[in-house]
Design an enzyme around this catalytic site. Sequence first.
Site, PDB file in Angstrom:
ATOM      1  N   LYS A 128       0.870  -1.166  -0.050  1.00 36.00           N
ATOM      2  CA  LYS A 128       0.103  -0.064  -0.087  1.00 36.00           C
ATOM      3  C   LYS A 128       0.785   1.319   0.002  1.00 36.00           C
ATOM      4  CE  LYS A 128      -4.599   0.614  -0.106  1.00 36.00           C
ATOM      5  NZ  LYS A 128      -5.360  -0.256  -0.681  1.00 36.00           N
ATOM      6  N   ASP A 168      -6.894   4.296  -5.009  1.00 41.28           N
ATOM      7  CA  ASP A 168      -7.299   4.262  -3.660  1.00 41.28           C
ATOM      8  C   ASP A 168      -8.151   5.509  -3.350  1.00 41.28           C
ATOM      9  OD1 ASP A 168      -7.644   2.150  -1.179  1.00 41.28           O
ATOM     10  OD2 ASP A 168      -7.265   4.084  -0.457  1.00 41.28           O
TER      11      ASP A 168
END
Length: 449
Positions: A128, A168
């Site tokens: 991430k 995201d």
Amino acid sequence: MYRSAYLNNLLSEVKEKYAGQKEFIQAVEEFFDSMDFLIDKEPKIVEYSILERIIVPERIITFRIPWVDDSGKIRVNTGYRVQFSSAIGPYKGGMRFDKSVNLSILKFLGFEQVFKNSLTGLPMGGGKGGSDFDPKGKSDAEVMRFCQALMSELYRHIGPDTDVPAGDLGVGGREIGYMFGQYKKLTNTFTGTLTGKGLSFGGSLARPEATGYGLCYFAGEMLKTFKNTDFKGKKVLVSGSGNVATYAMKKVRELGGTVVGFSNTQGYVADPNGIDVDLVFELVAKDKRKIISGYVEKHPGVKTGSCPRDIWKTPCDVALPCATQSEINLENAKELKSNGCYMVAEGANMPCDLEAIRFFNENGVIFAPGKASNAGGVAVSGLEMSQNSQRLSWSFEEVDSKLHDIMVNIFKNCHETAKKFGVETNLALGANIAGFMKVYEAMLAQGVC
């Protein structure tokens, strides 16, 4: 707290070592709830220090991002990439642009991503990244300059066989396009290094719909298996107003359900007669900041309020939280239960806090964790990687069919694993253990690395 003294001691160490990282600690603690069922059955977990290794990212990259705004002023943000686990494939996970971004949030997201990606059955590790840059209110030129500045450092650490970022929160097609353009220029290659790309340069059909649709496919399997029913006639709450929430609303309607409430950061709207989903899409396209006020203007008789959490006071059968982490606490969980909700499936990353999850599991509310129920987005990202590698482009129907099959298989894997441990409806346990086992076996096979 756990039956296992080993887990109790390890959690204490995690809480002490990462005292300021509350989101990451919550993710680890929720995962350990499930490991307590497994630890005695798999002695190699302790013998080979699997958990000590798996909770520490393989690599954390932190870097400065200087960029120039439209007035000529130099701005500085911080960039991150948390490469958590490459045991079963290249790191894979989104980039988040939001002022709330910090290392704790990215570690929590990366840790969850490891098991989510494992559950898809595709060869993807977990990672991430992101920045504390907020694209809201910025011009296209400012966003472009920021993305180019970020990629001028990040490109060294990613690649189609190393790390494949995606979008995201705060990172959509515009941002992915700018980052991909800079990556292509710096590396002189055209590869599938980022997913969520535009259709004209390697993107996949069904990617915007994937997480919301996949959530409903998973929830549909829950209804069929545990309640011998489907979405027809069900009252459904959906929090959020981004891609996940809006496409979940659309799919709920297609499957015969009625969306009775939605929310965003400005508040919520509830209507027992059903939300006008087409109007929500129109308002999202115009200005996300005015969705609530715009909806109330068109439908003045609806119930509304300025606190997004108040949506959970609305009577419903099914709740699909699709906004952000920790949007449902213990009080909200109790409100849902008391107002008739019997099923919760997470569309966002950890929108239910640990106390809420435990309440659901202990009080007959069937709960699905995001690492399973919202895996549709990364599943289609994986399918985009496959199309890029083969220089192919699949139809919407092909991608949607593959997405449906992946989500059904994820549910079956979670359900069968939970049954094996005598807790059939505990899908959080099923997801954690099923996702973990694949990574665990790969780590054992690859030695200490």
